[in-house]
Scaffold this motif. Structure first.
Motif, mmCIF file in Angstrom:
data_model
loop_
_atom_site.group_PDB
_atom_site.id
_atom_site.type_symbol
_atom_site.label_atom_id
_atom_site.label_comp_id
_atom_site.label_asym_id
_atom_site.label_seq_id
_atom_site.Cartn_x
_atom_site.Cartn_y
_atom_site.Cartn_z
ATOM 1 N N LEU A 1 0.922 -1.207 0.018
ATOM 2 C CA LEU A 1 0.056 -0.065 0.147
ATOM 3 C C LEU A 1 0.842 1.290 -0.001
ATOM 4 O O LEU A 1 1.892 1.189 0.835
ATOM 5 C CB LEU A 1 -1.009 -0.061 1.326
ATOM 6 N N ILE A 2 0.801 2.073 -0.871
ATOM 7 C CA ILE A 2 1.662 3.177 -1.214
ATOM 8 C C ILE A 2 0.872 4.304 -0.991
ATOM 9 O O ILE A 2 0.002 4.653 -1.743
ATOM 10 C CB ILE A 2 2.215 3.078 -2.749
ATOM 11 N N PHE A 3 0.971 5.150 0.015
ATOM 12 C CA PHE A 3 0.211 6.457 0.326
ATOM 13 C C PHE A 3 0.856 7.557 -0.195
ATOM 14 O O PHE A 3 2.209 7.873 -0.072
ATOM 15 C CB PHE A 3 0.250 6.522 1.991
ATOM 16 N N ALA B 1 4.458 -2.230 3.231
ATOM 17 C CA ALA B 1 4.877 -3.379 2.137
ATOM 18 C C ALA B 1 4.613 -4.608 2.787
ATOM 19 O O ALA B 1 4.379 -4.792 4.055
ATOM 20 C CB ALA B 1 6.369 -3.113 2.369
ATOM 21 N N GLN B 2 4.221 -5.330 1.893
ATOM 22 C CA GLN B 2 3.830 -6.704 2.070
ATOM 23 C C GLN B 2 2.837 -7.128 3.055
ATOM 24 O O GLN B 2 2.912 -7.914 4.119
ATOM 25 C CB GLN B 2 4.923 -7.621 2.329
ATOM 26 N N ALA B 3 1.532 -6.123 2.966
ATOM 27 C CA ALA B 3 0.523 -6.465 3.876
ATOM 28 C C ALA B 3 0.041 -7.876 3.781
ATOM 29 O O ALA B 3 -0.124 -8.506 2.947
ATOM 30 C CB ALA B 3 -0.524 -5.523 3.459
ATOM 31 N N LEU C 1 -0.153 -2.088 -4.980
ATOM 32 C CA LEU C 1 0.575 -2.991 -5.784
ATOM 33 C C LEU C 1 0.506 -4.708 -5.358
ATOM 34 O O LEU C 1 0.379 -4.670 -3.979
ATOM 35 C CB LEU C 1 1.710 -2.382 -6.320
ATOM 36 N N ALA C 2 1.030 -5.252 -6.121
ATOM 37 C CA ALA C 2 1.373 -6.911 -5.476
ATOM 38 C C ALA C 2 2.436 -6.624 -4.669
ATOM 39 O O ALA C 2 3.303 -6.005 -4.716
ATOM 40 C CB ALA C 2 1.686 -7.611 -6.822
ATOM 41 N N ALA D 1 6.941 -2.813 -5.062
ATOM 42 C CA ALA D 1 7.642 -1.647 -4.441
ATOM 43 C C ALA D 1 9.139 -1.798 -4.093
ATOM 44 O O ALA D 1 10.018 -1.211 -4.790
ATOM 45 C CB ALA D 1 6.919 -0.975 -3.473
ATOM 46 N N ALA D 2 9.299 -2.890 -3.297
ATOM 47 C CA ALA D 2 10.784 -2.950 -2.942
ATOM 48 C C ALA D 2 11.601 -3.642 -4.355
ATOM 49 O O ALA D 2 12.841 -3.214 -4.415
ATOM 50 C CB ALA D 2 10.938 -3.974 -1.959
#
Length: 168
Positions: free
Chosen positions: A114-116, A128-130, A150-151, A155-156
């Protein structure tokens, strides 16, 4: 009308025929002038509109095709029950006006990043990696104008980090 009326006799018939052909060619797709507007893409599973989104980071510009969860009902459902998400796919949750955001992973089958996105278009923080099905709140740092999902791990993998610019 018959072909004889359009073809006519003499030079006037040929002028009319030439004008008709020119008008038809000008109205045809791909004929000179501006290209026709692209048809909005709709995701086959969610039925949501799909738009391009870019993230500009130190590692380059990353392009995604994202579903737009525009209404409160669409945002409440999000990516729940989905079993897959392609590497360059995602979902954007626009927030107008910007506000604090909190998400959870109830009924979400796949891990997500989840990118805020802060009001200036920069990433404020990343959850990351929820973890699928987790009810723990995942919150923004300050008000956001959108949240990009995103999947998990994407992001990383791409080097996307707080401070990077998001545009859609």
């Amino acid at each position: 009308m018959t072909g004889k009326i359009w073809a006519g006799k003499g030079w006037t018939g040929r002028v009319w025929l030439g004008l008709a052909v020119a008008l038809l060619a000008a109205c045809s797709p791909g004929a000179g002038g501006a290209a026709p507007a692209p048809t909005p893409t709709v995701h086959p599973e969610s039925g949501l509109k799909v738009i391009p989104l870019t993230v500009t980071s130190a590692s380059g510009t990353h392009r995604f095709r994202v579903e737009v969860a525009a209404t409160s009902a669409e945002q409440a459902r999000g990516l729940m029950f989905r079993t897959r998400l392609g590497p360059d796919e995602g979902m954007i949750f626009p927030m107008n006006p910007p506000r604090g955001a909190s998400f959870w992973m109830k009924n979400t089958v796949i891990p997500l990043d989840l990118i805020f996105i802060a009001p200036d278009g920069r990433i404020s923080n990343i959850a990351a990696q929820a973890i699928p099905y987790d009810l723990s709140p995942l919150t923004s740092i300050g008000p956001v104008k959108g949240v990009l999902e995103l999947a998990g791990g994407r992001a990383a993998e791409l080097g996307i980090a707080p401070g990077d610019k998001v545009a859609w």
